[in-house]
Motif scaffolding. Structure first.
Motif, PDB file in Angstrom:
ATOM      1  N   PHE A  81       0.838  -1.378   0.099  1.00 52.49           N
ATOM      2  CA  PHE A  81       0.037   0.048   0.063  1.00 52.49           C
ATOM      3  C   PHE A  81       0.825   1.263   0.025  1.00 52.49           C
ATOM      4  O   PHE A  81       2.046   1.140   0.680  1.00 52.49           O
ATOM      5  CB  PHE A  81      -0.898   0.113   1.241  1.00 52.49           C
ATOM      6  N   LYS A  82       0.558   2.286  -0.653  1.00 52.85           N
ATOM      7  CA  LYS A  82       1.297   3.497  -0.815  1.00 52.85           C
ATOM      8  C   LYS A  82       0.115   4.765  -0.285  1.00 52.85           C
ATOM      9  O   LYS A  82      -0.868   4.801  -0.795  1.00 52.85           O
ATOM     10  CB  LYS A  82       1.719   3.650  -2.148  1.00 52.85           C
ATOM     11  N   CYS A  83       0.633   5.411   0.380  1.00 52.27           N
ATOM     12  CA  CYS A  83      -0.116   6.686   0.867  1.00 52.27           C
ATOM     13  C   CYS A  83       0.702   7.741   0.289  1.00 52.27           C
ATOM     14  O   CYS A  83       1.704   8.293   0.787  1.00 52.27           O
ATOM     15  CB  CYS A  83      -0.211   6.893   2.315  1.00 52.27           C
ATOM     16  N   ALA A  84       0.195   8.466  -0.664  1.00 51.95           N
ATOM     17  CA  ALA A  84       0.802   9.795  -1.340  1.00 51.95           C
ATOM     18  C   ALA A  84       0.895  11.087  -0.351  1.00 51.95           C
ATOM     19  O   ALA A  84       1.810  11.655  -0.618  1.00 51.95           O
ATOM     20  CB  ALA A  84       0.268   9.798  -2.760  1.00 51.95           C
ATOM     21  N   VAL A  85      -0.313  10.946   0.205  1.00 51.69           N
ATOM     22  CA  VAL A  85      -0.350  12.202   1.045  1.00 51.69           C
ATOM     23  C   VAL A  85       0.598  12.215   2.150  1.00 51.69           C
ATOM     24  O   VAL A  85       0.972  13.299   2.373  1.00 51.69           O
ATOM     25  CB  VAL A  85      -1.916  12.230   1.742  1.00 51.69           C
ATOM     26  N   HIS A  86       1.023  11.175   2.663  1.00 49.43           N
ATOM     27  CA  HIS A  86       2.090  11.072   3.981  1.00 49.43           C
ATOM     28  C   HIS A  86       3.236  10.722   3.369  1.00 49.43           C
ATOM     29  O   HIS A  86       4.354  10.519   4.223  1.00 49.43           O
ATOM     30  CB  HIS A  86       1.429  10.251   4.948  1.00 49.43           C
ATOM     31  N   ASN A  87       3.475  10.301   2.046  1.00 50.48           N
ATOM     32  CA  ASN A  87       4.593   9.560   1.550  1.00 50.48           C
ATOM     33  C   ASN A  87       5.070   8.658   2.327  1.00 50.48           C
ATOM     34  O   ASN A  87       6.379   8.304   2.625  1.00 50.48           O
ATOM     35  CB  ASN A  87       5.763  10.846   1.408  1.00 50.48           C
ATOM     36  N   LYS A  88       4.159   7.549   2.420  1.00 50.97           N
ATOM     37  CA  LYS A  88       4.387   6.452   3.363  1.00 50.97           C
ATOM     38  C   LYS A  88       4.144   5.223   2.355  1.00 50.97           C
ATOM     39  O   LYS A  88       3.583   5.251   1.521  1.00 50.97           O
ATOM     40  CB  LYS A  88       3.749   6.255   4.585  1.00 50.97           C
ATOM     41  N   PHE A  89       4.947   4.140   2.666  1.00 53.70           N
ATOM     42  CA  PHE A  89       4.884   2.820   2.150  1.00 53.70           C
ATOM     43  C   PHE A  89       4.694   1.697   3.090  1.00 53.70           C
ATOM     44  O   PHE A  89       5.268   1.670   3.993  1.00 53.70           O
ATOM     45  CB  PHE A  89       5.840   2.467   1.186  1.00 53.70           C
ATOM     46  N   PHE A  90       3.562   0.922   2.733  1.00 53.94           N
ATOM     47  CA  PHE A  90       3.234  -0.131   3.792  1.00 53.94           C
ATOM     48  C   PHE A  90       3.187  -1.569   3.182  1.00 53.94           C
ATOM     49  O   PHE A  90       2.695  -1.632   2.067  1.00 53.94           O
ATOM     50  CB  PHE A  90       1.866   0.010   4.413  1.00 53.94           C
ATOM     51  N   GLU A  91       3.813  -2.486   3.682  1.00 54.41           N
ATOM     52  CA  GLU A  91       3.881  -3.832   3.165  1.00 54.41           C
ATOM     53  C   GLU A  91       3.113  -4.832   4.188  1.00 54.41           C
ATOM     54  O   GLU A  91       3.688  -4.669   5.278  1.00 54.41           O
ATOM     55  CB  GLU A  91       5.268  -4.287   2.908  1.00 54.41           C
ATOM     56  N   VAL A  92       2.321  -5.584   3.694  1.00 50.16           N
ATOM     57  CA  VAL A  92       1.843  -6.717   4.654  1.00 50.16           C
ATOM     58  C   VAL A  92       2.488  -8.170   4.091  1.00 50.16           C
ATOM     59  O   VAL A  92       2.153  -8.141   2.790  1.00 50.16           O
ATOM     60  CB  VAL A  92       0.426  -6.540   4.700  1.00 50.16           C
ATOM     61  N   ASN A  93       2.917  -8.829   4.992  1.00 49.59           N
ATOM     62  CA  ASN A  93       3.330 -10.056   4.517  1.00 49.59           C
ATOM     63  C   ASN A  93       2.726 -11.205   5.539  1.00 49.59           C
ATOM     64  O   ASN A  93       2.283 -10.906   6.607  1.00 49.59           O
ATOM     65  CB  ASN A  93       5.212 -10.089   4.794  1.00 49.59           C
ATOM     66  N   VAL A  94       2.773 -12.382   5.196  1.00 50.76           N
ATOM     67  CA  VAL A  94       2.325 -13.555   5.930  1.00 50.76           C
ATOM     68  C   VAL A  94       3.442 -14.410   6.200  1.00 50.76           C
ATOM     69  O   VAL A  94       3.966 -14.757   5.182  1.00 50.76           O
ATOM     70  CB  VAL A  94       0.934 -14.137   5.112  1.00 50.76           C
ATOM     71  N   TYR A  95       3.308 -14.946   7.421  1.00 50.15           N
ATOM     72  CA  TYR A  95       4.268 -15.850   7.784  1.00 50.15           C
ATOM     73  C   TYR A  95       3.475 -17.166   8.348  1.00 50.15           C
ATOM     74  O   TYR A  95       2.362 -17.189   8.784  1.00 50.15           O
ATOM     75  CB  TYR A  95       5.250 -15.586   8.830  1.00 50.15           C
ATOM     76  N   GLN A  96       4.098 -18.492   7.776  1.00 50.41           N
ATOM     77  CA  GLN A  96       3.455 -19.693   8.267  1.00 50.41           C
ATOM     78  C   GLN A  96       4.355 -20.617   9.177  1.00 50.41           C
ATOM     79  O   GLN A  96       5.846 -20.607   8.634  1.00 50.41           O
ATOM     80  CB  GLN A  96       2.898 -20.149   7.173  1.00 50.41           C
ATOM     81  N   LYS A  97       3.994 -21.434   9.930  1.00 52.49           N
ATOM     82  CA  LYS A  97       4.851 -22.167  10.750  1.00 52.49           C
ATOM     83  C   LYS A  97       5.252 -23.399   9.626  1.00 52.49           C
ATOM     84  O   LYS A  97       4.708 -23.867   8.981  1.00 52.49           O
ATOM     85  CB  LYS A  97       4.257 -23.153  11.952  1.00 52.49           C
ATOM     86  N   ASN A  98       6.695 -23.612   9.654  1.00 52.87           N
ATOM     87  CA  ASN A  98       7.370 -24.532   8.815  1.00 52.87           C
ATOM     88  C   ASN A  98       7.157 -26.141   9.362  1.00 52.87           C
ATOM     89  O   ASN A  98       7.814 -26.179  10.498  1.00 52.87           O
ATOM     90  CB  ASN A  98       8.795 -24.162   8.572  1.00 52.87           C
ATOM     91  N   ALA A  99       6.408 -26.681   8.829  1.00 48.29           N
ATOM     92  CA  ALA A  99       6.213 -27.929   9.293  1.00 48.29           C
ATOM     93  C   ALA A  99       7.340 -29.124   8.879  1.00 48.29           C
ATOM     94  O   ALA A  99       7.582 -30.016   9.508  1.00 48.29           O
ATOM     95  CB  ALA A  99       4.825 -28.734   8.715  1.00 48.29           C
ATOM     96  N   ILE A 100       8.165 -28.705   8.083  1.00 53.09           N
ATOM     97  CA  ILE A 100       9.181 -29.776   7.704  1.00 53.09           C
ATOM     98  C   ILE A 100      10.617 -29.232   8.662  1.00 53.09           C
ATOM     99  O   ILE A 100      11.143 -30.126   9.009  1.00 53.09           O
ATOM    100  CB  ILE A 100       9.602 -29.493   6.056  1.00 53.09           C
ATOM    101  N   ASN A 101      11.069 -28.151   8.584  1.00 54.43           N
ATOM    102  CA  ASN A 101      12.337 -27.766   9.289  1.00 54.43           C
ATOM    103  C   ASN A 101      12.130 -27.619  10.702  1.00 54.43           C
ATOM    104  O   ASN A 101      11.572 -26.618  11.091  1.00 54.43           O
ATOM    105  CB  ASN A 101      13.019 -26.366   8.478  1.00 54.43           C
ATOM    106  N   ALA A 102      12.441 -28.410  11.340  1.00 52.33           N
ATOM    107  CA  ALA A 102      12.216 -28.295  13.092  1.00 52.33           C
ATOM    108  C   ALA A 102      13.150 -27.520  13.704  1.00 52.33           C
ATOM    109  O   ALA A 102      13.233 -27.396  15.100  1.00 52.33           O
ATOM    110  CB  ALA A 102      12.051 -29.583  13.555  1.00 52.33           C
ATOM    111  N   HIS A 103      14.333 -27.391  13.096  1.00 56.23           N
ATOM    112  CA  HIS A 103      15.571 -26.654  13.803  1.00 56.23           C
ATOM    113  C   HIS A 103      15.153 -25.130  14.159  1.00 56.23           C
ATOM    114  O   HIS A 103      14.310 -24.383  13.350  1.00 56.23           O
ATOM    115  CB  HIS A 103      16.742 -26.431  12.588  1.00 56.23           C
ATOM    116  N   HIS A 104      15.745 -24.671  14.962  1.00 57.94           N
ATOM    117  CA  HIS A 104      15.422 -23.123  15.657  1.00 57.94           C
ATOM    118  C   HIS A 104      16.435 -22.338  15.293  1.00 57.94           C
ATOM    119  O   HIS A 104      16.700 -21.466  16.095  1.00 57.94           O
ATOM    120  CB  HIS A 104      14.873 -23.436  16.984  1.00 57.94           C
TER     121      HIS A 104
END
Length: 118
Positions: A81-104
């Motif tokens: 998303f971009k707000c031209a009025v405030h000169n801001k940029f927003f990014e929304v990302n999704v993270y999901q639990k990795n069922a394969i890699n059990a390493h931390h």
């Protein structure tokens, strides 16, 4: 969407890093990135959805370390998303639990990392 309506107070939850100990096992985590358009990063925040005692859903802010300890990784699902009025940029990302890699440890570039110590 109703939760995100302005104004909304949020503080980082002090939930344990282990999702089993915290009593929640969210299917996904939402990352919200805010920055000046073509400029410096202003904030990077992470939110998980959990059920309240009344059966309602509530988003709680968690730390990046909580995602790393919980073995979450970024999926190819985002919106910008971009707000031209405030000169801001927003990014929304999704993270999901990795069922394969059990390493931390950060073995995958898709895992969050605010700081990398080489």
């Amino acid at each position: 969407m109703s939760w995100a309506s302005f104004p909304k107070d949020s503080t980082i939850s002090d939930m344990p890093s282990d999702t089993a100990e915290s009593g929640i096992s969210p299917p996904y985590v939402v990352q919200l990135v805010k920055q000046v358009n073509y400029g410096p990063l202003e904030s990077k925040r992470y939110f998980v959805c959990r059920q309240t005692n009344q059966g309602n859903e509530q988003f709680v802010e968690v730390t990046e370390q909580w995602l790393i300890d919980g073995n979450f990784e970024k999926v190819n699902a985002y919106k910008n998303f971009k707000c031209a009025v405030h000169n801001k940029f927003f990014e929304v990302n999704v993270y999901q639990k990795n069922a394969i890699n059990a390493h931390h440890w950060r073995a995958n570039i898709a895992r969050p990392a605010g700081e990398i110590d080489l």
